[in-house]
Design a protein around this motif. Structure first.
Motif, PDB file in Angstrom:
ATOM      1  N   UNK A  29      27.067  77.505  51.746  1.00  0.00           N
ATOM      2  CA  UNK A  29      28.382  77.100  51.251  1.00  0.00           C
ATOM      3  C   UNK A  29      28.516  75.598  51.022  1.00  0.00           C
ATOM      4  N   UNK A  30      27.564  74.798  51.477  1.00  0.00           N
ATOM      5  CA  UNK A  30      27.652  73.346  51.287  1.00  0.00           C
ATOM      6  C   UNK A  30      26.250  72.785  51.049  1.00  0.00           C
ATOM      7  N   UNK A  87      22.446  84.768  41.692  1.00  0.00           N
ATOM      8  CA  UNK A  87      22.722  84.062  40.447  1.00  0.00           C
ATOM      9  C   UNK A  87      24.225  83.903  40.243  1.00  0.00           C
ATOM     10  N   UNK A  88      24.956  85.024  40.266  1.00  0.00           N
ATOM     11  CA  UNK A  88      26.401  84.961  40.054  1.00  0.00           C
ATOM     12  C   UNK A  88      27.072  84.759  41.410  1.00  0.00           C
ATOM     13  N   UNK A  89      26.914  83.553  41.942  1.00  0.00           N
ATOM     14  CA  UNK A  89      27.522  83.221  43.221  1.00  0.00           C
ATOM     15  C   UNK A  89      27.463  81.713  43.400  1.00  0.00           C
ATOM     16  N   UNK A  90      28.316  81.198  44.288  1.00  0.00           N
ATOM     17  CA  UNK A  90      28.402  79.758  44.525  1.00  0.00           C
ATOM     18  C   UNK A  90      27.396  79.350  45.598  1.00  0.00           C
ATOM     19  N   UNK A  91      26.120  79.488  45.293  1.00  0.00           N
ATOM     20  CA  UNK A  91      25.042  79.110  46.222  1.00  0.00           C
ATOM     21  C   UNK A  91      24.062  78.203  45.499  1.00  0.00           C
ATOM     22  N   UNK A  92      23.328  77.355  46.233  1.00  0.00           N
ATOM     23  CA  UNK A  92      22.343  76.506  45.570  1.00  0.00           C
ATOM     24  C   UNK A  92      21.156  77.313  45.067  1.00  0.00           C
ATOM     25  N   UNK A  93      20.582  76.899  43.944  1.00  0.00           N
ATOM     26  CA  UNK A  93      19.368  77.540  43.435  1.00  0.00           C
ATOM     27  C   UNK A  93      18.249  77.272  44.435  1.00  0.00           C
ATOM     28  N   UNK A 125      25.836  92.222  38.355  1.00  0.00           N
ATOM     29  CA  UNK A 125      26.264  91.010  37.661  1.00  0.00           C
ATOM     30  C   UNK A 125      25.133  89.990  37.558  1.00  0.00           C
ATOM     31  N   UNK A 126      24.266  89.919  38.573  1.00  0.00           N
ATOM     32  CA  UNK A 126      23.125  89.017  38.487  1.00  0.00           C
ATOM     33  C   UNK A 126      22.235  89.378  37.298  1.00  0.00           C
ATOM     34  N   UNK A 127      21.997  90.671  37.118  1.00  0.00           N
ATOM     35  CA  UNK A 127      21.141  91.106  36.010  1.00  0.00           C
ATOM     36  C   UNK A 127      21.847  90.934  34.668  1.00  0.00           C
ATOM     37  N   UNK A 158      31.475  86.924  55.181  1.00  0.00           N
ATOM     38  CA  UNK A 158      32.315  87.985  54.656  1.00  0.00           C
ATOM     39  C   UNK A 158      32.464  87.891  53.149  1.00  0.00           C
ATOM     40  N   UNK A 159      32.605  86.672  52.625  1.00  0.00           N
ATOM     41  CA  UNK A 159      32.710  86.498  51.178  1.00  0.00           C
ATOM     42  C   UNK A 159      31.415  86.893  50.484  1.00  0.00           C
ATOM     43  N   UNK A 160      30.300  86.580  51.112  1.00  0.00           N
ATOM     44  CA  UNK A 160      29.011  86.891  50.503  1.00  0.00           C
ATOM     45  C   UNK A 160      28.797  88.401  50.396  1.00  0.00           C
TER      46      UNK A 160
END
Length: 282
Positions: free
Chosen positions: A10-11, A36-42, A100-102, A224-226
């Motif tokens: 998350x940060x 991919x479709x999420x707020x995480x670092x590559x 959604x990632x695909x 939980x969000x993940x």
């Protein structure tokens, strides 16, 4: 038995603090998940930064969703990180299950298993220095070993477990001790059935949060969000270990099952958890 840390997502800016603390402590590995479709670092970019900020720990994708990626570029990226980190990259691979990632990557969810097998076969050829094809030469740089970085496979389905014996160096098990033992046994049988020497490396994963109430609340909110997409977020949260006694018990149970390493997967951002978890280790 070794212990590693799965890093919070998350940060991204906080990850270098986590990495430097872990590199100075008793941990073997730093892992990072992939979406991919999420707020995480590559993960490959983030782990490259982490490898540059550390000198000892292995950096591990846990798991990289290979079917979303171009295999030639992935082979080049992995070989580069392998060489520049002094062989500290461990490539944990999986197929992923989010539609959604695909959709975002333009790949077919239904063929993800076959694509993973094809990707690994091609990457192994490229890492060994073979040309891409008749009209296209080799693609470097060469990794430190001709077979490339160590590959671990994650998953639960029979095809995923069989892949360990056929292609991999080991297994990533995101399962509690109560049913991880059966997965370990299946993976070991796959290894033997494929005539592999030695034994697969078994890496278990357990979700943890250790600290005051605000740290636990942060971890639960992020985790939980993940997992919200799965419809099982509450079940996953119920399995998070939040006390020293719970964590020590899980370590002992995985040790009894023959795990080679346990990854403490953290969703809370507080980097002081590195030190708290280190204090639990013998």
């Amino acid at each position: 038995m070794h212990v590693g840390l799965g890093l919070p997502i998350s940060d991204p800016a906080a990850l270098l603090d986590w990495a430097r603390r872990a590199d100075a402590g008793p941990f073997r590995t730093l892992g990072l998940l992939d979406r991919l479709v999420y707020d995480n670092p590559e993960p490959l970019i983030a782990l490259a930064m982490i490898a540059g900020a550390t000198s000892r720990v292995e950096v591990q994708t846990e798991v990289l969703l290979a079917p979303l990626r171009d295999p030639v570029l992935l082979a080049k990226q992995a070989a580069t990180l392998d060489r520049m980190s002094g062989g500290r990259l461990v490539l944990g691979l999986g197929v992923g299950g989010r539609a959604d990632d695909h959709l975002a990557s333009g790949t077919d969810l239904r063929t993800r298993g076959r694509r993973l097998d094809e990707h690994v076969a091609l990457m192994r050829r490229l890492w060994a220095g073979e040309p891409y094809g008749e009209d296209c030469g080799p693609i470097g740089p060469a990794p430190l070993r001709p077979e490339g970085p160590e590959i671990l496979f994650g998953g639960f389905q029979p095809a995923a477990l069989e892949r360990v014996g056929r292609w991999g160096g080991g297994f990533l098990a995101a399962a509690p001790p109560s049913w991880a033992g059966g997965l370990f046994d299946t993976v070991r049988r796959s290894w033997t059935d494929h005539g592999r020497a030695g034994e697969p490396r078994i890496v278990a994963q357990v979700n943890v949060a250790l600290g005051p109430d605000d740290v636990l609340a942060d971890a639960r909110a992020s985790m939980g969000a993940y997992y919200e997409f799965s419809g099982r977020a509450e079940d996953m949260l119920a399995g998070m270990l939040t006390t020293p006694a719970q964590i020590r018990t899980a370590l002992a149970q995985f040790g009894d099952l023959g795990a080679d390493e346990v990854m403490f997967y953290c969703y809370g951002r507080d980097a002081e958890q590195v030190d708290r978890l280190a204090d639990l280790l013998p």
